[in-house]
Design a protein around this motif. Structure first.
Motif, PDB file in Angstrom:
ATOM      1  N   LEU A   1       0.830  -1.202   0.000  1.00 12.30           N
ATOM      2  CA  LEU A   1       0.000   0.000   0.000  1.00 12.30           C
ATOM      3  C   LEU A   1       0.869   1.259   0.000  1.00 12.30           C
ATOM      4  CD1 LEU A   1      -2.788   1.343   0.200  1.00 12.30           C
ATOM      5  CD2 LEU A   1      -2.607   1.128   2.693  1.00 12.30           C
ATOM      6  N   TRP A   2       1.949   1.254   0.767  1.00 12.26           N
ATOM      7  CA  TRP A   2       2.820   2.425   0.829  1.00 12.26           C
ATOM      8  C   TRP A   2       3.611   2.600  -0.471  1.00 12.26           C
ATOM      9  CZ3 TRP A   2       3.721   6.160   4.646  1.00 12.26           C
ATOM     10  CH2 TRP A   2       2.925   6.030   5.789  1.00 12.26           C
ATOM     11  N   ARG A   3       3.961   1.540  -1.130  1.00 13.71           N
ATOM     12  CA  ARG A   3       4.634   1.671  -2.426  1.00 13.71           C
ATOM     13  C   ARG A   3       3.680   2.251  -3.471  1.00 13.71           C
ATOM     14  NH1 ARG A   3       8.452  -3.141  -4.272  1.00 13.71           N
ATOM     15  NH2 ARG A   3       9.239  -1.368  -5.509  1.00 13.71           N
ATOM     16  N   CYS A   4       2.410   1.931  -3.343  1.00 18.83           N
ATOM     17  CA  CYS A   4       1.410   2.555  -4.204  1.00 18.83           C
ATOM     18  C   CYS A   4       1.357   4.065  -3.940  1.00 18.83           C
ATOM     19  CB  CYS A   4       0.054   1.903  -3.965  1.00 18.83           C
ATOM     20  SG  CYS A   4      -1.280   2.539  -4.978  1.00 18.83           S
ATOM     21  N   TYR A   5       1.489   4.429  -2.678  1.00 18.98           N
ATOM     22  CA  TYR A   5       1.523   5.856  -2.322  1.00 18.98           C
ATOM     23  C   TYR A   5       2.728   6.550  -2.961  1.00 18.98           C
ATOM     24  CZ  TYR A   5       2.745   9.835   0.686  1.00 18.98           C
ATOM     25  OH  TYR A   5       3.128  11.069   1.150  1.00 18.98           O
ATOM     26  N   ILE A   6       3.904   5.898  -2.937  1.00 20.18           N
ATOM     27  CA  ILE A   6       5.097   6.493  -3.541  1.00 20.18           C
ATOM     28  C   ILE A   6       4.913   6.639  -5.050  1.00 20.18           C
ATOM     29  CG2 ILE A   6       7.501   5.980  -4.119  1.00 20.18           C
ATOM     30  CD1 ILE A   6       7.143   7.274  -1.418  1.00 20.18           C
TER      31      ILE A   6
ATOM     32  N   GLN B   1      11.135  17.146  -6.715  1.00 22.20           N
ATOM     33  CA  GLN B   1      12.116  16.199  -6.182  1.00 22.20           C
ATOM     34  C   GLN B   1      12.168  16.252  -4.659  1.00 22.20           C
ATOM     35  OE1 GLN B   1      15.813  17.159  -8.102  1.00 22.20           O
ATOM     36  NE2 GLN B   1      15.045  16.699 -10.173  1.00 22.20           N
ATOM     37  N   GLU B   2      12.118  17.445  -4.122  1.00 27.11           N
ATOM     38  CA  GLU B   2      12.125  17.563  -2.659  1.00 27.11           C
ATOM     39  C   GLU B   2      10.866  16.937  -2.050  1.00 27.11           C
ATOM     40  OE1 GLU B   2      14.532  18.571  -0.733  1.00 27.11           O
ATOM     41  OE2 GLU B   2      15.810  18.895  -2.500  1.00 27.11           O
ATOM     42  N   GLU B   3       9.726  17.142  -2.699  1.00 29.23           N
ATOM     43  CA  GLU B   3       8.494  16.534  -2.203  1.00 29.23           C
ATOM     44  C   GLU B   3       8.576  15.009  -2.250  1.00 29.23           C
ATOM     45  OE1 GLU B   3       5.851  17.851  -0.807  1.00 29.23           O
ATOM     46  OE2 GLU B   3       6.651  19.893  -0.930  1.00 29.23           O
ATOM     47  N   THR B   4       9.178  14.486  -3.298  1.00 31.90           N
ATOM     48  CA  THR B   4       9.319  13.026  -3.418  1.00 31.90           C
ATOM     49  C   THR B   4      10.251  12.478  -2.349  1.00 31.90           C
ATOM     50  OG1 THR B   4       8.946  13.186  -5.818  1.00 31.90           O
ATOM     51  CG2 THR B   4       9.934  11.159  -4.970  1.00 31.90           C
ATOM     52  N   LYS B   5      11.375  13.185  -2.087  1.00 33.42           N
ATOM     53  CA  LYS B   5      12.291  12.719  -1.033  1.00 33.42           C
ATOM     54  C   LYS B   5      11.622  12.755   0.337  1.00 33.42           C
ATOM     55  CE  LYS B   5      15.796  15.414  -2.194  1.00 33.42           C
ATOM     56  NZ  LYS B   5      17.153  16.024  -2.147  1.00 33.42           N
ATOM     57  N   LYS B   6      10.815  13.760   0.587  1.00 35.15           N
ATOM     58  CA  LYS B   6      10.074  13.813   1.855  1.00 35.15           C
ATOM     59  C   LYS B   6       9.090  12.650   1.961  1.00 35.15           C
ATOM     60  CE  LYS B   6      10.288  18.839   2.493  1.00 35.15           C
ATOM     61  NZ  LYS B   6       9.487  20.093   2.574  1.00 35.15           N
ATOM     62  N   ALA B   7       8.467  12.313   0.835  1.00 33.38           N
ATOM     63  CA  ALA B   7       7.532  11.183   0.846  1.00 33.38           C
ATOM     64  C   ALA B   7       8.266   9.877   1.130  1.00 33.38           C
ATOM     65  CB  ALA B   7       6.795  11.104  -0.489  1.00 33.38           C
ATOM     66  N   PHE B   8       9.471   9.708   0.527  1.00 34.72           N
ATOM     67  CA  PHE B   8      10.269   8.502   0.805  1.00 34.72           C
ATOM     68  C   PHE B   8      10.647   8.440   2.291  1.00 34.72           C
ATOM     69  CE2 PHE B   8      11.198   7.787  -3.780  1.00 34.72           C
ATOM     70  CZ  PHE B   8      11.014   6.417  -3.794  1.00 34.72           C
ATOM     71  N   ASP B   9      11.127   9.557   2.834  1.00 34.50           N
ATOM     72  CA  ASP B   9      11.492   9.579   4.256  1.00 34.50           C
ATOM     73  C   ASP B   9      10.273   9.298   5.140  1.00 34.50           C
ATOM     74  OD1 ASP B   9      14.161  10.106   3.768  1.00 34.50           O
ATOM     75  OD2 ASP B   9      13.843  12.289   3.704  1.00 34.50           O
ATOM     76  N   PHE B  10       9.143   9.867   4.764  1.00 33.15           N
ATOM     77  CA  PHE B  10       7.912   9.629   5.511  1.00 33.15           C
ATOM     78  C   PHE B  10       7.536   8.145   5.494  1.00 33.15           C
ATOM     79  CE2 PHE B  10       3.189   9.434   5.309  1.00 33.15           C
ATOM     80  CZ  PHE B  10       2.922   9.846   6.602  1.00 33.15           C
ATOM     81  N   MET B  11       7.663   7.509   4.352  1.00 33.12           N
ATOM     82  CA  MET B  11       7.341   6.095   4.231  1.00 33.12           C
ATOM     83  C   MET B  11       8.302   5.230   5.034  1.00 33.12           C
ATOM     84  SD  MET B  11       7.135   3.730   0.796  1.00 33.12           S
ATOM     85  CE  MET B  11       8.806   4.150   0.359  1.00 33.12           C
ATOM     86  N   LEU B  12       9.607   5.487   4.907  1.00 35.83           N
ATOM     87  CA  LEU B  12      10.587   4.671   5.624  1.00 35.83           C
ATOM     88  C   LEU B  12      10.492   4.868   7.130  1.00 35.83           C
ATOM     89  CD1 LEU B  12      13.666   5.101   3.261  1.00 35.83           C
ATOM     90  CD2 LEU B  12      12.221   3.083   3.549  1.00 35.83           C
ATOM     91  N   ASN B  13      10.011   6.014   7.552  1.00 35.06           N
ATOM     92  CA  ASN B  13       9.845   6.258   8.980  1.00 35.06           C
ATOM     93  C   ASN B  13       8.754   5.362   9.572  1.00 35.06           C
ATOM     94  OD1 ASN B  13      10.388   7.730  11.435  1.00 35.06           O
ATOM     95  ND2 ASN B  13       8.423   8.757  11.117  1.00 35.06           N
ATOM     96  N   TYR B  14       7.785   4.969   8.734  1.00 34.39           N
ATOM     97  CA  TYR B  14       6.678   4.143   9.223  1.00 34.39           C
ATOM     98  C   TYR B  14       6.846   2.659   8.895  1.00 34.39           C
ATOM     99  CZ  TYR B  14       3.762   7.994  10.821  1.00 34.39           C
ATOM    100  OH  TYR B  14       3.262   9.061  11.528  1.00 34.39           O
ATOM    101  N   VAL B  15       7.280   2.326   7.681  1.00 34.91           N
ATOM    102  CA  VAL B  15       7.354   0.910   7.291  1.00 34.91           C
ATOM    103  C   VAL B  15       8.776   0.464   7.003  1.00 34.91           C
ATOM    104  CG1 VAL B  15       5.023   0.920   6.385  1.00 34.91           C
ATOM    105  CG2 VAL B  15       6.927   1.451   4.863  1.00 34.91           C
ATOM    106  N   GLY B  16       9.772   1.284   7.342  1.00 34.25           N
ATOM    107  CA  GLY B  16      11.151   0.889   7.089  1.00 34.25           C
ATOM    108  C   GLY B  16      11.598  -0.297   7.914  1.00 34.25           C
ATOM    109  N   ALA B  17      10.912  -0.575   9.034  1.00 34.73           N
ATOM    110  CA  ALA B  17      11.278  -1.719   9.875  1.00 34.73           C
ATOM    111  C   ALA B  17      10.592  -3.001   9.448  1.00 34.73           C
ATOM    112  CB  ALA B  17      10.934  -1.420  11.331  1.00 34.73           C
TER     113      ALA B  17
ATOM    114  N   TYR C   1      14.418   3.867  -3.022  1.00 35.89           N
ATOM    115  CA  TYR C   1      14.814   5.212  -2.598  1.00 35.89           C
ATOM    116  C   TYR C   1      16.257   5.502  -3.011  1.00 35.89           C
ATOM    117  CZ  TYR C   1      15.117   9.343   0.442  1.00 35.89           C
ATOM    118  OH  TYR C   1      15.261  10.632   0.923  1.00 35.89           O
ATOM    119  N   ILE C   2      17.139   4.536  -2.814  1.00 33.47           N
ATOM    120  CA  ILE C   2      18.542   4.733  -3.202  1.00 33.47           C
ATOM    121  C   ILE C   2      18.656   4.919  -4.716  1.00 33.47           C
ATOM    122  CG2 ILE C   2      20.789   3.587  -3.302  1.00 33.47           C
ATOM    123  CD1 ILE C   2      20.052   2.268  -0.597  1.00 33.47           C
ATOM    124  N   ALA C   3      17.924   4.126  -5.458  1.00 37.47           N
ATOM    125  CA  ALA C   3      17.954   4.268  -6.916  1.00 37.47           C
ATOM    126  C   ALA C   3      17.419   5.628  -7.348  1.00 37.47           C
ATOM    127  CB  ALA C   3      17.147   3.145  -7.562  1.00 37.47           C
ATOM    128  N   TYR C   4      16.408   6.112  -6.652  1.00 40.25           N
ATOM    129  CA  TYR C   4      15.863   7.426  -6.990  1.00 40.25           C
ATOM    130  C   TYR C   4      16.887   8.528  -6.716  1.00 40.25           C
ATOM    131  CZ  TYR C   4      12.999  11.640  -6.712  1.00 40.25           C
ATOM    132  OH  TYR C   4      12.502  12.907  -6.898  1.00 40.25           O
TER     133      TYR C   4
END
Length: 767
Positions: free
Chosen positions: A91-96, A111-127, A138-141
């Motif tokens: 679901l979160w990858r769909c959001y990205i 680009q800044e908005e996209t990086k914030k979205a990646f950080d927001f996603m990893l903060n919740y589902v990165g574990a 994210y690294i590829a982006y």
């Protein structure tokens, strides 16, 4: 076509309403919605998500349908409703994908908005254990972003390094691939710098990889496609509950030994994921809130309780737990609001909620506030006697006001005279006041109005009171005038309430020694030993079933053989009086905890007296019978299975040696014949049917002649006392061999065959 869609939609909605949490119906609705246009699919999705608000797959299907028609505003609203409650990577990858789609054409700002979205996603589902592709994406982006200056290149490399260093310490399924990519990245930038950085993060990576392997064992047991439904007690639901409990315990142990903030973040993530599937389990919500409270985060615990009450608005347990949390931290008004929410308008409030609120008011606002609410609560149509008992005991124990408590009990007695439990509570209160006169008056008033079938417990308590506190001296002084009459009246009424009439019209509850033992006992002190109590209980049971022996004159062989014959002797007049009977004092009452005999392989029945070899193995019934002498094999085949305690072997053998058993000639074949005969059937080994038929075929006259002859020839042997040691058994057997040689050595009895085999065994063992 539009009309057809509307008819199908309405039909699907009605099918879904028939069973709100029907998983199959929900899947059918979701499949139907995917084939409809958005105007017809939206109501179906809304209905599904109202029933399953934590179903990530339905949210994903709903949002992808909106993205397909480029409805960006509706897509944003859906993501704002579901992302924080559904921590699932797809679901979160769909959001990205949605964020990158709307920001790709916005240049640097996008680009800044996209990086914030990646950080927001990893903060919740990165574990998440499946979040490896998210880190790699994210690294590829970041690597794909164009740079114009050396400063921008340096900033990009620093950002990529930070993401790598965060990713390689996460126990995800792609942690090894991420580590290899990180090594290549550092070596491509600077080998000198890479050596120190890789040496620093190598132990952290090794720990993350080990934890991933352990975590995977718990994650693999979880069904990630399960819908959140109320618990039904099915085995699948219980297995899922246990799997989540194991995972939560694993995360709480902090196996990676990370700092407290990181460990708490992972535990929170595990609880949030658990609630996606166990959304209707109050114990999970409570555990989550208590964990926050123990961690020192009262605000987080409060938020969890608030979410729990939205999910389970009818759960009184969670409301009491929430009120307790607020009260324990001094938020009295917040706790009071929870109680008021629990009581509602007061019409449908339970007695328990009234009682708990009275206690809350007594603790926090004083006696007068509690009294005022009690006066209002007793007017409620749902008020039961429990409210009166609770408030009366509160006044007595806390306020030390015995008079007020007595008045409350008396007021309740006018309303709840028909409640035996209320009478007993009132009697206990009077016992605390040592008011024996009012206790007797209370029992008399109650027993005069209670029907016999509801007065059993009241009679028991009345009799117990008189037996414990009655004045025996006054009874003797007035020659059992008043108190004796009272006890007789109490006993008579008790029998009327407890009597159970038997088949012959006699009451089964007559005066017995067991009644005396009960009258003169106190707590766990009895006027007799436990053996005597067992004996009395057994005799009482036999007396209740004594009339059943006429129905079956032949007592069955087994654990319940004494049920049909009180004395232990058979009622068949054809049996000789010289037959030696076992010592019934050694018998014990069969209990269900006693293990039955071991089942023989290949047979559905049970081999008599087990079938266990000395080496711990189990023998086949056919092998057992083939290894015995013919007469003994026939004897063993007629034995029933032993389901009670194991007998004393020496004692049984001594009885067999002194008993005149029928001749085995003509009943058992030669050893060669025995080998060719199949094993006894289940009915031969398992019960008394075959045994009864064998006894019925015996001719009484012939048996009497045999017994007279044996009585004349072996009177000296059978008059001897029962032997207990091997030497006496040998001597007794020699005497029987001499007697048998005079009466004819051609016939062998069960006893001689058995004793011969036993003596041989003794000789072999002694040799």
């Amino acid at each position: 076509m539009a009309n057809d869609n509307e008819e199908t939609n309405s039909l699907s909605l009605s099918d879904g309403d028939a069973d709100k949490y029907n998983v199959e119906a929900a899947e059918a609705l979701a499949n139907e919605a995917s084939r409809l246009p958005m105007s017809g699919a939206v109501p179906i999705y809304e209905q599904l998500l109202a029933t399953f608000p934590t179903s990530a797959k339905y949210w994903k299907q709903y949002v992808e349908a909106q993205m397909a028609v480029n409805n960006d505003e509706a897509t944003r609203q859906i993501f704002s409703r579901c992302l924080l409650n559904c921590l699932q990577v797809p679901l979160w990858r769909c959001y990205i994908r949605f964020i990158r789609k709307i920001n790709d054409k916005k240049g640097i700002e996008g680009q800044e908005e996209t990086k914030k979205a990646f950080d927001f996603m990893l903060n919740y589902v990165g574990a998440d254990i499946a979040s490896g592709p998210v880190w790699m994406e994210y690294i590829a982006y970041l690597k794909s972003l164009p740079v114009q200056t050396t400063l921008e290149e340096s900033q990009r490399m620093t950002a990529i390094r930070k993401i790598y260093q965060r990713a390689v310490v996460m126990p995800t399924q792609h942690v090894e691939q991420l580590w290899r990519d990180y090594e290549n990245f550092e070596n491509s930038v600077s080998r000198a710098l890479a050596k120190g950085l890789l040496a620093e993060y190598q132990p952290k990576y090794n720990s993350a990889r080990a934890v991933y392997r352990e975590r995977k064992k718990y994650v693999d047991e979880i069904d990630w496609n399960m819908l959140a439904v109320p618990p039904t007690g099915s085995s699948k639901e219980e297995m899922q509950w246990m799997a989540w409990k194991k995972l939560l315990k694993f995360e709480k142990e902090n196996p990676q030994r990370v700092d407290n903030a990181s460990a708490n973040k992972r535990i929170t993530f595990a609880y949030e994921q658990c609630l996606m599937y166990l959304y209707h389990y109050p114990d999970i919500w409570y555990d989550y809130a208590k964990w926050h409270e123990k961690s020192g985060s009262t605000d987080s615990a409060t938020k969890v309780y608030q979410r729990a009450l939205k999910a389970l608005p009818d759960s009184e347990m969670l409301k009491y737990a929430y009120a307790e949390l607020e009260e324990s931290h001094g938020a009295i008004q917040a706790a009071k609001k929870v109680y008021e929410c629990l009581l509602g308008d007061g019409v449908n409030a339970t007695s328990l909620s009234h009682i708990q609120f009275i206690r809350f008011l007594r603790r926090n606002e004083g006696v007068e506030a509690a009294r005022k609410y009690f006066l209002d609560a007793r007017k409620s149509p749902n008020c039961t006697y429990h409210v009166y008992v609770a408030y009366a005991m509160m006044a007595f124990c806390l306020d030390k006001d015995a008079k007020l408590a007595h008045n409350i009990f008396e007021a309740g007695l006018k309303r709840f005279m028909h409640e035996p439990s209320y009478i007993l509570e009132y009697a206990d209160f009077l016992c605390r006041l040592n008011d024996d006169r009012n206790i007797r008056a209370l029992f008399e008033r109650a027993l005069s109005s209670l029907p016999p079938d509801e007065s059993v417990e009241v009679w028991k308590r009345f009799i117990e009171f008189e037996q414990t506190y009655g004045d025996l001296a006054s009874m003797l002084k007035v020659v059992f005038d008043r108190l004796s009459a009272l006890l007789q009246k109490v006993e008579q009424r008790r029998k009327e309430a407890l009597s159970r009439t038997g088949d012959d019209g006699e009451s089964a509850l007559e005066n017995s020694l067991q009644d005396v033992a009960s009258r003169y006992s106190f707590m766990d002190l009895w006027p007799c030993s436990s053996k005597d109590l067992d004996h009395l209980a057994r005799k009482e049971w036999l007396s209740r079933n004594v009339n059943k022996k006429i129905e079956n004159p032949v007592p069955p062989i087994g654990a319940n053989s004494a049920d049909k014959n009180v004395s232990g002797f058979p009622n068949n007049p054809s049996v000789s009086g010289k037959v030696v009977y076992p010592d019934i004092s050694r018998m014990v009452i069969y209990g269900p905890t006693q293990k039955p005999g071991l089942a023989a392989p290949g047979l559905s029945g049970t081999v008599p007296y087990g079938g266990t070899l000395s080496n711990g193995g189990t023998t086949n019934a056919v092998d057992i019978l083939k290894g015995l002498p013919p007469s003994l094999a026939t004897f063993v085949a007629t034995l029933p299975p032993v389901e009670g305690p194991s007998p004393d072997v020496d004692f049984v053998i001594s009885i067999l040696l002194q008993s005149n058993m029928p001749s085995a000639s003509g009943k058992s074949g030669t050893p060669q014949q025995l080998q060719n005969v199949p094993a006894p059937s289940t009915s031969d080994l398992s019960g008394s049917v075959k045994f009864k038929q064998t006894r019925d075929r015996q001719q009484p006259g012939k048996r009497k002649n045999i017994e007279r002859q044996d009585e004349d020839d072996t009177s000296t042997v059978q008059s001897q006392p029962l032997p207990r040691d091997a030497f006496k058994i040998r001597q007794l057997q020699k005497a029987r061999d001499t007697t048998s040689s005079r009466t004819g050595a051609g016939s062998a009895s069960y006893g001689s065959g058995f004793s011969g085999g036993f003596s041989g065994d003794l000789s072999a063992s002694s040799g």
